[in-house]
Design an enzyme around this catalytic site. Structure first.
Site, PDB file in Angstrom:
ATOM      1  N   LYS A 132       9.952  -0.987 -11.115  1.00  0.00           N
ATOM      2  CA  LYS A 132       9.977  -1.476  -9.741  1.00  0.00           C
ATOM      3  C   LYS A 132       8.773  -2.348  -9.374  1.00  0.00           C
ATOM      4  O   LYS A 132       8.879  -3.287  -8.592  1.00  0.00           O
ATOM      5  CB  LYS A 132      10.060  -0.275  -8.794  1.00  0.00           C
ATOM      6  CG  LYS A 132      10.277  -0.624  -7.340  1.00  0.00           C
ATOM      7  CD  LYS A 132      10.417   0.660  -6.529  1.00  0.00           C
ATOM      8  CE  LYS A 132      10.562   0.355  -5.043  1.00  0.00           C
ATOM      9  NZ  LYS A 132      10.639   1.577  -4.236  1.00  0.00           N
ATOM     10  N   LYS A 135      13.358  -2.990   1.771  1.00  0.00           N
ATOM     11  CA  LYS A 135      13.259  -2.043   2.887  1.00  0.00           C
ATOM     12  C   LYS A 135      11.827  -1.913   3.404  1.00  0.00           C
ATOM     13  O   LYS A 135      11.589  -1.947   4.610  1.00  0.00           O
ATOM     14  CB  LYS A 135      13.797  -0.678   2.444  1.00  0.00           C
ATOM     15  CG  LYS A 135      13.862   0.341   3.559  1.00  0.00           C
ATOM     16  CD  LYS A 135      14.641   1.570   3.158  1.00  0.00           C
ATOM     17  CE  LYS A 135      13.917   2.435   2.159  1.00  0.00           C
ATOM     18  NZ  LYS A 135      14.240   2.213   0.763  1.00  0.00           N
ATOM     19  N   THR A 176       9.411  -4.054   3.082  1.00  0.00           N
ATOM     20  CA  THR A 176       9.023  -5.340   3.654  1.00  0.00           C
ATOM     21  C   THR A 176       9.561  -5.475   5.076  1.00  0.00           C
ATOM     22  O   THR A 176       8.842  -5.920   5.987  1.00  0.00           O
ATOM     23  CB  THR A 176       9.551  -6.494   2.775  1.00  0.00           C
ATOM     24  OG1 THR A 176       9.094  -6.299   1.428  1.00  0.00           O
ATOM     25  CG2 THR A 176       9.052  -7.837   3.272  1.00  0.00           C
ATOM     26  N   TRP A 179       9.602 -11.746   4.714  1.00  0.00           N
ATOM     27  CA  TRP A 179       8.773 -12.022   3.539  1.00  0.00           C
ATOM     28  C   TRP A 179       7.966 -13.292   3.777  1.00  0.00           C
ATOM     29  O   TRP A 179       6.760 -13.331   3.530  1.00  0.00           O
ATOM     30  CB  TRP A 179       9.643 -12.175   2.286  1.00  0.00           C
ATOM     31  CG  TRP A 179       8.839 -12.173   1.009  1.00  0.00           C
ATOM     32  CD1 TRP A 179       8.594 -11.110   0.196  1.00  0.00           C
ATOM     33  CD2 TRP A 179       8.145 -13.292   0.416  1.00  0.00           C
ATOM     34  NE1 TRP A 179       7.799 -11.477  -0.864  1.00  0.00           N
ATOM     35  CE2 TRP A 179       7.515 -12.823  -0.750  1.00  0.00           C
ATOM     36  CE3 TRP A 179       8.008 -14.635   0.753  1.00  0.00           C
ATOM     37  CZ2 TRP A 179       6.747 -13.643  -1.580  1.00  0.00           C
ATOM     38  CZ3 TRP A 179       7.244 -15.455  -0.066  1.00  0.00           C
ATOM     39  CH2 TRP A 179       6.623 -14.974  -1.222  1.00  0.00           C
ATOM     40  N   PHE A 213      15.270   4.937  -0.635  1.00  0.00           N
ATOM     41  CA  PHE A 213      16.588   4.510  -1.094  1.00  0.00           C
ATOM     42  C   PHE A 213      17.563   4.352   0.079  1.00  0.00           C
ATOM     43  O   PHE A 213      17.161   3.960   1.166  1.00  0.00           O
ATOM     44  CB  PHE A 213      17.116   5.462  -2.179  1.00  0.00           C
ATOM     45  CG  PHE A 213      16.314   5.408  -3.449  1.00  0.00           C
ATOM     46  CD1 PHE A 213      16.033   4.201  -4.062  1.00  0.00           C
ATOM     47  CD2 PHE A 213      15.812   6.566  -4.022  1.00  0.00           C
ATOM     48  CE1 PHE A 213      15.284   4.142  -5.233  1.00  0.00           C
ATOM     49  CE2 PHE A 213      15.059   6.513  -5.193  1.00  0.00           C
ATOM     50  CZ  PHE A 213      14.803   5.304  -5.802  1.00  0.00           C
ATOM     51  N   ALA A 216      13.467   9.801  -3.141  1.00  0.00           N
ATOM     52  CA  ALA A 216      14.636  10.260  -2.385  1.00  0.00           C
ATOM     53  C   ALA A 216      15.796  10.645  -3.285  1.00  0.00           C
ATOM     54  O   ALA A 216      16.706  11.350  -2.852  1.00  0.00           O
ATOM     55  CB  ALA A 216      15.082   9.187  -1.398  1.00  0.00           C
ATOM     56  N   ARG A 248       5.400   6.046   2.734  1.00  0.00           N
ATOM     57  CA  ARG A 248       5.058   6.862   1.570  1.00  0.00           C
ATOM     58  C   ARG A 248       4.029   6.137   0.700  1.00  0.00           C
ATOM     59  O   ARG A 248       3.902   4.926   0.732  1.00  0.00           O
ATOM     60  CB  ARG A 248       6.300   7.139   0.731  1.00  0.00           C
ATOM     61  CG  ARG A 248       7.316   8.042   1.402  1.00  0.00           C
ATOM     62  CD  ARG A 248       8.562   8.183   0.553  1.00  0.00           C
ATOM     63  NE  ARG A 248       9.224   6.901   0.366  1.00  0.00           N
ATOM     64  CZ  ARG A 248      10.127   6.642  -0.576  1.00  0.00           C
ATOM     65  NH1 ARG A 248      10.451   7.575  -1.441  1.00  0.00           N
ATOM     66  NH2 ARG A 248      10.703   5.474  -0.654  1.00  0.00           N
ATOM     67  N   PHE A 299      17.735 -14.326   2.320  1.00  0.00           N
ATOM     68  CA  PHE A 299      17.320 -15.086   1.145  1.00  0.00           C
ATOM     69  C   PHE A 299      17.813 -16.520   1.312  1.00  0.00           C
ATOM     70  O   PHE A 299      18.807 -16.773   2.002  1.00  0.00           O
ATOM     71  CB  PHE A 299      17.893 -14.466  -0.140  1.00  0.00           C
ATOM     72  CG  PHE A 299      17.175 -13.239  -0.618  1.00  0.00           C
ATOM     73  CD1 PHE A 299      16.360 -13.273  -1.733  1.00  0.00           C
ATOM     74  CD2 PHE A 299      17.297 -12.035   0.067  1.00  0.00           C
ATOM     75  CE1 PHE A 299      15.690 -12.143  -2.179  1.00  0.00           C
ATOM     76  CE2 PHE A 299      16.630 -10.895  -0.363  1.00  0.00           C
ATOM     77  CZ  PHE A 299      15.827 -10.958  -1.483  1.00  0.00           C
TER      78      PHE A 299
END
Length: 553
Positions: A103, A69, A71, A407, A299, A271, A92, A379
């Protein structure tokens, strides 16, 4: 293939004054923190400046397969900037808990990152340290008042203000303090939350200025006395001192993307246990300075997205012009029952089942009358047949699904997504909140469960029922609701993936956060102090003699 931090360290980073100038900030409106970051202190004459378009990025329910998200948020902003739109990002700040835990870093990835990546993920400008200090100063003042004769008649059994730490440490969830004899305080049960779950964090991100922050801090309920009346930070006499500790932390932070798009990073409530968005001041500044402000909510749309609409929008004074729901084929297949180890294999049946989660999150955001675009973060193993099912599922609900490859390609990989966002933001949004402010807590809870999660109803424990009756006496029963719920499922059971039906959400207790202005509803077994996994990211982080950091993804 280069790692995220290798890409970040090789990037050409502009001096922060140059980024400030690009953003339209005046020299006196920034306070540099070294070469590449600064605090923002907007002139008061910007108070009534017109606001640009607001783009909110959220996602399906997250999975271990990853959604990307942040990215996508960065890549989309860079794409808008590439298209000649004056754009800023509002994100954030990462918490050290997940950075060192499961993470890893949270500044985007690949060629869609904000920099300086290592600084932002670690100590940055010290905001979280200031919050931790302020929170624990209040804890110290509370226990000192009990020790010094207890003039406020605090009932030690009814203290609700825990201590905090910005590291995942499960051993501190439940503690006993005050041991060691008469000079070491009064013994009582206590515990620790992670800093991002602190009401101080919520207050910081919802305050409009320093004096608003001070007023909110004064309202924090820390305990109840023997007459079951609330005891606040104002009663303890330390609200001024706490505000002093937060005087710099309240100022938003300015950085940049790899493509030199200005980015504001400020605040970091999770979140799943808090409201999940960056500060009102950060988003407002981006809206005042740019034509397009791209922000994200933590999230999935069921958590961060819903809380953005009900907690942040009223304080911001503006609703999103477009919502982008991020998904990956891999995550959708996992929601459809495919094992993590097999996600690189085509599985059309799993995609067909898993897209129900995407559709529920689309419907949740459409409920607010705002246009929705789906960003499918690509991907290499994704097949055209799988992608077609995802796009058809989105289009079935009137939401266009756009493939993004941010990405590897940065903003260039989100060109089509940016075009779709510009098109949608031009449409008239007719924002309509899910519930009215005068609705009582049970009405609000049921509306969230039924219309956002797709569930049946809310079931309250005996404790939660008694709390609501007590809150009604204080006039707290009509406050907005922040659901503390697992992020992995639309339900309160992390194992129920996809789009479960006919389920109930179980609220075990409420936590009043009067300074923040909401009630937290604790559901299931959601934890406010996470633990470290068997192999935390911290075991992979290292630094060499030249200061090069590895392992931050």
């Amino acid at each position: 293939m280069k790692s995220d931090i290798e890409i970040a360290e090789e990037a050409e980073v502009w001096p922060i004054q140059q980024i400030a100038e690009k953003a339209g900030l005046k020299t006196e409106e920034i306070e540099p923190y070294g070469f590449d970051k600064a605090k923002i202190n907007l002139n008061k004459d910007r108070k009534d400046a017109p606001l640009g378009k607001l783009v909110l990025v959220t996602s399906i329910n997250p999975t271990p397969a990853g959604e990307g998200k942040s990215t996508v948020t960065v890549g989309l902003a860079d794409a808008l900037a590439n298209a000649g739109k004056k754009t800023m990002i509002a994100l954030r700040e990462p918490s050290l808990g997940p950075v060192m835990g499961l993470k890893g870093g949270a500044t985007g990835g690949g060629y869609s990152q904000v920099v300086p990546m290592a600084d932002i993920n670690l100590h940055f400008t010290g905001d979280f340290h200031a919050l931790t200090a302020a929170h624990n100063m209040l804890s110290a003042a509370l226990d000192n008042s009990i020790y010094q004769g207890n003039p406020l008649h605090i009932d030690q059994r009814r203290v609700i203000w825990k201590r905090v730490l910005d590291i995942n440490d499960r051993a501190l969830r439940h503690t006993t303090i005050g041991l060691g004899g008469p000079t070491s305080g009064v013994p009582r049960e206590d515990g620790f939350d992670i800093t991002v779950a602190s009401e101080m964090m919520a207050i910081l991100t919802l305050s409009t200025d320093l004096m608003d922050l001070k007023k909110r801090v004064e309202k924090i309920v820390v305990a109840y006395n023997f007459d079951k009346e609330p005891v606040t930070a104002k009663n303890l006499g330390v609200a001024g001192a706490l505000t002093v500790l937060l005087k710099d932390a309240i100022k938003p932070n300015l950085v940049q993307t790899l493509a030199h798009t200005p980015a504001i990073i400020h605040g970091g409530p999770f979140a799943n246990i808090a409201q999940g968005t960056n500060s009102v001041q950060a988003t407002k500044a981006a809206l005042q300075l740019a034509d397009y402000a791209v922000t994200e909510a933590g999230f999935g749309a069921d958590l961060g997205g819903e809380k953005f609409m009900h907690i942040k929008v009223p304080k911001l004074g503006k609703a999103p012009d477009t919502v982008v729901v991020v998904a990956t084929v891999r995550a959708i297949k996992h929601h459809g029952g495919q094992a993590l180890a097999d996600l690189n294999n085509e599985n059309l049946d799993a995609v067909k089942k898993g897209v129900q989660n995407l559709q529920q999150n689309i419907k949740a955001m459409q409920r607010y009358g705002v246009p929705v675009v789906v960003a499918v973060n690509r991907f290499t193993a994704d097949t055209d047949a799988e992608m077609a099912i995802v796009q058809a599922a989105a289009e079935e609900l009137g939401a266009k699904a756009i493939v993004a490859d941010v990405w590897a390609k940065g903003g260039e990989g989100a060109k089509e997504l940016a075009e779709a966002v510009v098109e949608k933001t031009a449409e008239p949004a007719k924002f309509s909140p899910l519930y009215a402010s005068e609705d009582d807590a049970k009405v609000k809870l049921n509306k969230i469960v039924q219309e956002i999660y797709g569930g049946k109803d809310v079931v309250l424990s005996d404790k939660a029922e008694k709390q609501l009756a007590s809150f009604a006496k204080h006039g707290w029963d009509k406050l907005p609701i922040v659901m503390a719920k697992t992020q992995y499922s639309l339900s309160d059971d992390a194992k129920k993936l996809g789009a479960p039906k006919d389920f109930s959400i179980h609220v075990r207790e409420f936590v009043p956060k009067l300074g923040a202005g909401f009630l937290v509803a604790l559901t299931g077994n959601v934890l406010t102090m996470p633990g470290l996994p068997k192999h935390p990211v911290a075991m992979d982080i290292d630094i060499d003699e030249e200061g090069h950091i590895t392992g931050l993804f």
